[in-house]
Design a protein around this motif. Structure first.
Motif, PDB file in Angstrom:
ATOM      1  N   ALA A 109       0.837  -1.202   0.000  1.00 47.82           N
ATOM      2  CA  ALA A 109       0.000   0.000   0.000  1.00 47.82           C
ATOM      3  C   ALA A 109       0.872   1.252   0.000  1.00 47.82           C
ATOM      4  O   ALA A 109       1.905   1.322   0.667  1.00 47.82           O
ATOM      5  CB  ALA A 109      -0.912   0.005   1.220  1.00 47.82           C
ATOM      6  N   ARG A 110       0.478   2.231  -0.788  1.00 41.24           N
ATOM      7  CA  ARG A 110       1.121   3.542  -0.883  1.00 41.24           C
ATOM      8  C   ARG A 110       2.556   3.496  -1.415  1.00 41.24           C
ATOM      9  O   ARG A 110       3.330   4.418  -1.212  1.00 41.24           O
ATOM     10  CB  ARG A 110       1.106   4.260   0.464  1.00 41.24           C
ATOM     11  CG  ARG A 110      -0.289   4.518   0.981  1.00 41.24           C
ATOM     12  CD  ARG A 110      -0.245   5.310   2.252  1.00 41.24           C
ATOM     13  NE  ARG A 110      -1.591   5.377   2.811  1.00 41.24           N
ATOM     14  CZ  ARG A 110      -1.840   5.430   4.084  1.00 41.24           C
ATOM     15  NH1 ARG A 110      -0.870   5.449   4.948  1.00 41.24           N
ATOM     16  NH2 ARG A 110      -3.067   5.490   4.521  1.00 41.24           N
ATOM     17  N   THR A 111       2.945   2.408  -2.069  1.00 41.70           N
ATOM     18  CA  THR A 111       4.291   2.347  -2.645  1.00 41.70           C
ATOM     19  C   THR A 111       4.294   2.791  -4.098  1.00 41.70           C
ATOM     20  O   THR A 111       5.355   2.812  -4.720  1.00 41.70           O
ATOM     21  CB  THR A 111       4.872   0.925  -2.548  1.00 41.70           C
ATOM     22  OG1 THR A 111       3.998   0.027  -3.218  1.00 41.70           O
ATOM     23  CG2 THR A 111       5.058   0.507  -1.113  1.00 41.70           C
ATOM     24  N   ASP A 112       3.129   3.149  -4.634  1.00 37.79           N
ATOM     25  CA  ASP A 112       3.071   3.607  -6.019  1.00 37.79           C
ATOM     26  C   ASP A 112       3.190   5.123  -6.121  1.00 37.79           C
ATOM     27  O   ASP A 112       3.195   5.665  -7.214  1.00 37.79           O
ATOM     28  CB  ASP A 112       1.777   3.132  -6.670  1.00 37.79           C
ATOM     29  CG  ASP A 112       0.537   3.603  -5.913  1.00 37.79           C
ATOM     30  OD1 ASP A 112       0.674   3.970  -4.742  1.00 37.79           O
ATOM     31  OD2 ASP A 112      -0.553   3.583  -6.503  1.00 37.79           O
ATOM     32  N   LYS A 113       3.328   5.823  -5.017  1.00 41.67           N
ATOM     33  CA  LYS A 113       3.433   7.280  -5.008  1.00 41.67           C
ATOM     34  C   LYS A 113       4.877   7.718  -5.264  1.00 41.67           C
ATOM     35  O   LYS A 113       5.832   7.023  -4.920  1.00 41.67           O
ATOM     36  CB  LYS A 113       2.997   7.843  -3.649  1.00 41.67           C
ATOM     37  CG  LYS A 113       1.622   7.441  -3.221  1.00 41.67           C
ATOM     38  CD  LYS A 113       0.609   8.346  -3.789  1.00 41.67           C
ATOM     39  CE  LYS A 113      -0.751   7.987  -3.212  1.00 41.67           C
ATOM     40  NZ  LYS A 113      -1.819   8.484  -3.964  1.00 41.67           N
TER      41      LYS A 113
END
Length: 92
Positions: A18-22
């Protein structure tokens, strides 16, 4: 005013992605931190070092930096390597 653009990495204690694509645009510190004589806490007068901007893609972060004339460097995401190991290997 220099900045660096990088992708958020997964925390060592984090099992999901989660949230590692930012992507993050973070300004480089313009002055060194020095200890406060009264409290001993480290601080500086550089307010840009507190700013972290997040973007949905690397292209969006680059477009923002180009639009506002910010010199930037893109830090590539290291490849993810998995160590495949069987449970029985723990008892060898």
């Amino acid at each position: 005013m220099a900045a660096r653009i990088y992708q958020i990495q997964k925390n060592a204690l984090q099992s999901g992605k989660a949230r590692t694509d930012k992507w993050v645009l973070e300004f480089a510190p313009s002055e060194a931190k020095k200890p406060d004589p009264l409290t001993g806490w480290a601080g500086s007068g550089d307010t840009q070092s507190q700013v972290k901007l997040t973007f949905p893609s690397q292209d969006a972060a680059r477009a923002y930096a180009d639009k506002y004339g910010i010199c930037y460097s893109v830090i590539a995401t290291p490849p993810k390597t998995l160590k495949i190991q069987a449970y029985a290997d723990n008892f060898r």
